[in-house]
Design a protein around this motif. Structure first.
Motif, PDB file in Angstrom:
ATOM      1  N   UNK A 124     -17.940  16.936 -30.913  1.00 55.39           N
ATOM      2  CA  UNK A 124     -18.103  17.532 -32.241  1.00 55.39           C
ATOM      3  C   UNK A 124     -19.269  18.521 -32.258  1.00 55.39           C
ATOM      4  N   UNK A 125     -20.362  18.186 -31.583  1.00 60.49           N
ATOM      5  CA  UNK A 125     -21.500  19.103 -31.546  1.00 60.49           C
ATOM      6  C   UNK A 125     -21.156  20.376 -30.770  1.00 60.49           C
ATOM      7  N   UNK A 126     -20.398  20.212 -29.678  1.00 62.89           N
ATOM      8  CA  UNK A 126     -20.049  21.369 -28.844  1.00 62.89           C
ATOM      9  C   UNK A 126     -18.976  22.236 -29.470  1.00 62.89           C
ATOM     10  N   UNK A 168     -17.715  23.614 -22.664  1.00 67.36           N
ATOM     11  CA  UNK A 168     -16.447  22.886 -22.663  1.00 67.36           C
ATOM     12  C   UNK A 168     -16.567  21.581 -21.874  1.00 67.36           C
ATOM     13  N   UNK A 169     -17.292  21.630 -20.764  1.00 61.34           N
ATOM     14  CA  UNK A 169     -17.486  20.415 -19.958  1.00 61.34           C
ATOM     15  C   UNK A 169     -18.294  19.364 -20.715  1.00 61.34           C
ATOM     16  N   UNK A 170     -19.339  19.810 -21.402  1.00 62.01           N
ATOM     17  CA  UNK A 170     -20.173  18.895 -22.180  1.00 62.01           C
ATOM     18  C   UNK A 170     -19.344  18.220 -23.262  1.00 62.01           C
ATOM     19  N   UNK A 171     -18.405  18.965 -23.843  1.00 63.14           N
ATOM     20  CA  UNK A 171     -17.568  18.407 -24.904  1.00 63.14           C
ATOM     21  C   UNK A 171     -16.667  17.283 -24.448  1.00 63.14           C
ATOM     22  N   UNK A 205     -14.021  29.207 -33.729  1.00 63.42           N
ATOM     23  CA  UNK A 205     -14.457  30.300 -32.848  1.00 63.42           C
ATOM     24  C   UNK A 205     -14.338  29.914 -31.376  1.00 63.42           C
ATOM     25  N   UNK A 206     -14.349  28.617 -31.081  1.00 62.40           N
ATOM     26  CA  UNK A 206     -14.064  28.195 -29.703  1.00 62.40           C
ATOM     27  C   UNK A 206     -12.624  28.552 -29.340  1.00 62.40           C
ATOM     28  N   UNK A 248     -27.491  22.800 -26.408  1.00 54.98           N
ATOM     29  CA  UNK A 248     -26.139  23.331 -26.218  1.00 54.98           C
ATOM     30  C   UNK A 248     -26.082  24.840 -26.440  1.00 54.98           C
ATOM     31  N   UNK A 249     -26.982  25.335 -27.282  1.00 52.97           N
ATOM     32  CA  UNK A 249     -26.943  26.768 -27.596  1.00 52.97           C
ATOM     33  C   UNK A 249     -27.305  27.645 -26.394  1.00 52.97           C
ATOM     34  N   UNK A 250     -27.896  27.040 -25.347  1.00 47.72           N
ATOM     35  CA  UNK A 250     -28.247  27.806 -24.144  1.00 47.72           C
ATOM     36  C   UNK A 250     -27.149  27.756 -23.077  1.00 47.72           C
TER      37      UNK A 250
END
Length: 437
Positions: A31-33, A20-23, A79-80, A11-13
Motif C-alpha cells: 500500500x505504501x509503495x 515494485x519489488x518492495x511492494x 500513476x503506477x 521509498x521516494x528514493x
C-alpha cells in the motif's frame, strides 16, 4: 515498527523496479509503495510533460502536473499503472519498428535479434518433479542463425532425472525493460509458456538421435534436445531450437499457464487459377550444428502437379536425384556441438534443420527448427557420378514431412544432397488457401 512517514521517505528514493519489488514484501509495503505522489514523480521524470500549446483547431494537449488534483483525484496505484502501461507501450512501439522490415528471402523480419534485445526477451526452463516442486534454470547460451535461435542450458546442479515429470519452456520479459543494462532476474518479469514436455520415461518415450563418448541425445517435439551423461543417466544439458516465425509473439503474449494461440490464416480463394495453392512456393533451408553452418540456401518456384498429390500430401521436389546440376555439397562434417562447465563435445551425424516455406505472396507458410539425424541407408547408390554410401534424414510433424538423401564422397570428404523433397499436408494447404485437394 518503523513509522509509515519514514518508510515513505525511503521509498521516494527508489527507482520503479525497486519500488515494485518492495511492494511484494507484505501488504503494508504494497500500500505504501502504491503512493501516487511517488509514482507521479517517477512518471514525470521518465515522460517529460509537454508544455501546453495551442493547435490550429484550438485543442490543448494534455499535460501532467504535480498539483493536488493529479494526486487526490486518483485512486491509489493509478500513476503506477499509468507508468507501467506507458513503458510497455513504448517498448512495443520500439519492437514493432524493428520487425517492420522483412527479408525477401526468408519472409521474416530482418532485425529479429535487435527486436529481442529491445524487448529484454530471454528464455528459461522450469523442471517440475513428481512432487510438484519446480527447479528454474536461468543460465543459457544463445546462438543466432538466419531463421532461428538455439538455446543451451547446462548446470552442475540438475535435479535427478528419475524424479522429474515435466519440462516447461518460457519466454521471459522484464515488466520494465531498461535499455541501459541487462534485465535482472530478481526484478518483476512476465512469463509466456512456449512449450511443455513430458520427461517421464524419457529414454523410452523420446527419439534417440545420437551419442558420443560422454553423452546421449534424446529429441522431443517441438525442437527440444536433452543430453544425458552415459555413465550416470543424468541430465548434462538441455538444448532447444526456436524458429523466428511468431517467436516474439509466442515468447511474450502467452501467459504462465496457457500458450499463445497463433491466429489462423484468412484464405482468399482464387477461382481463376486452377492450380491455386500448388505453385510459387519458396524454401529457405538452413542446416547447422550450433556454431557451424553446413548449408544455407533459398529455392524459388517450387510447385506440385495434381498428379503428385498422394496419401494426403502435396509433393514439392527441391533437389532431384536425376538432375545432378542441382545437387548440393555440404560444408564440413555434420555434427552437433555441445558444452557444459567442464566438457565439450560433438555428436556426429546430428544437426539442426531450419525450414522456412513461403507461399506465393511471400508469407511464411510452414516453419520449423528441429534437431534431426542421419542414418545409413541400406540401398546402394545408383548414381554414376557418385560412389559412396547413401544416408537419409527425415523429419515429420502434423503439417508436413522433409526427406533428404545424401551421398558421402570419400575422395573429397564431403556430403552431397542428391534428393530433397517436402511433403505438405493437404489439410494444411486447404485450410491456408481455402481449396479442396
Amino acid at each position: 515498527s518503523m513509522p509509515s512517514e519514514m518508510l515513505m521517505k525511503i521509498f521516494s528514493y527508489l527507482d520503479a523496479v525497486s519500488l515494485l519489488c518492495v511492494g511484494c514484501v507484505n501488504k503494508h509495503f504494497y500500500h505504501l509503495a502504491n503512493d501516487n505522489g511517488i509514482w507521479l514523480k517517477i512518471y514525470s521524470s521518465r515522460f517529460q510533460p509537454k508544455r501546453a500549446i495551442w493547435k490550429m483547431n484550438s485543442e490543448q494537449t494534455e499535460t501532467v502536473s504535480l498539483d493536488c488534483a493529479a494526486l487526490h483525484n486518483r485512486k491509489p496505484g493509478y500513476w503506477k499503472k499509468e507508468y507501467i502501461f506507458k513503458q510497455i507501450a513504448a517498448v512495443k512501439t520500439r519492437v514493432m519498428r524493428l520487425v517492420k522490415a522483412v527479408d525477401p528471402y526468408t519472409g521474416l523480419p530482418c532485425k529479429n535479434k535487435e527486436a529481442m534485445k529491445a524487448s529484454g526477451l530471454s528464455w528459461i526452463i522450469v523442471l517440475q518433479d513428481k512432487n510438484g516442486k519446480e527447479h528454474v534454470m536461468e543460465k543459457a547460451n544463445l546462438s543466432f542463425k538466419d531463421t532461428s535461435v538455439t538455446i543451451l542450458w547446462y548446470s552442475t546442479n540438475w535435479p535427478c532425472l528419475d524424479s522429474l515429470s515435466t519440462l516447461k519452456l518460457f519466454g521471459v520479459t522484464p515488466l520494465l525493460p531498461d535499455q541501459s543494462r541487462d534485465p535482472s532476474k530478481n526484478g518483476p518479469r512476465r512469463r509466456s509458456l512456449i512449450s511443455e514436455y513430458h520427461l517421464a520415461n524419457l529414454t523410452e518415450s523420446s527419439v534417440a538421435v545420437g551419442a558420443d563418448k560422454l553423452v546421449q541425445l534424446f529429441s522431443l517435439n517441438p525442437g527440444l534436445l536433452v543430453g544425458l551423461w552415459k555413465e550416470r543417466n543424468e541430465i548434462a544439458f538441455v538444448m532447444v531450437s526456436l524458429h523466428y516465425h511468431q517467436l516474439l509473439e509466442r515468447s511474450t503474449l502467452g501467459s504462465a499457464t496457457v500458450q499463445y494461440a497463433l491466429p489462423p490464416n484468412k484464405p482468399v480463394l482464387d477461382d481463376i487459377d486452377p492450380e491455386y495453392g500448388l505453385h510459387d512456393y519458396s524454401l529457405h533451408l538452413d542446416m547447422h550444428g550450433g556454431s557451424c553452418t553446413y548449408l544455407c540456401g533459398t529455392f524459388k518456384s517450387l510447385f506440385c502437379r495434381k498428379g503428385d498429390i498422394a496419401n494426403g500430401y502435396l509433393r514439392l521436389t527441391v533437389v532431384s536425384l536425376k538432375d545432378n546440376t542441382k545437387h548440393l555439397p555440404l560444408i564440413g562434417t555434420l555434427g552437433l556441438s555441445w558444452e557444459t562447465d567442464v566438457f565439450k563435445g560433438n555428436v556426429k551425424d546430428c544437426y539442426m534443420m531450419d525450414v522456412t516455406l513461403l507461399d506465393e505472396t511471400g508469407k511464411p507458410f510452414w516453419c520449423f527448427s528441429a534437431p534431426v539425424y542421419m542414418e545409413l541407408s541400406s540401398k546402394a547408390s545408383s548414381l554414376y557420378d557418385y560412389v559412396g554410401h547413401i544416408y537419409t534424414t527425415d523429419y515429420a510433424d502434423s503439417e508436413g514431412k522433409v526427406c533428404v538423401e545424401l551421398v558421402w564422397l570419400e575422395e573429397t570428404k564431403e556430403y552431397v544432397i542428391v534428393n530433397l523433397v517436402l511433403y505438405i499436408s493437404t489439410r494444411k494447404v486447404n485450410n491456408w488457401y481455402g481449396t479442396n485437394y
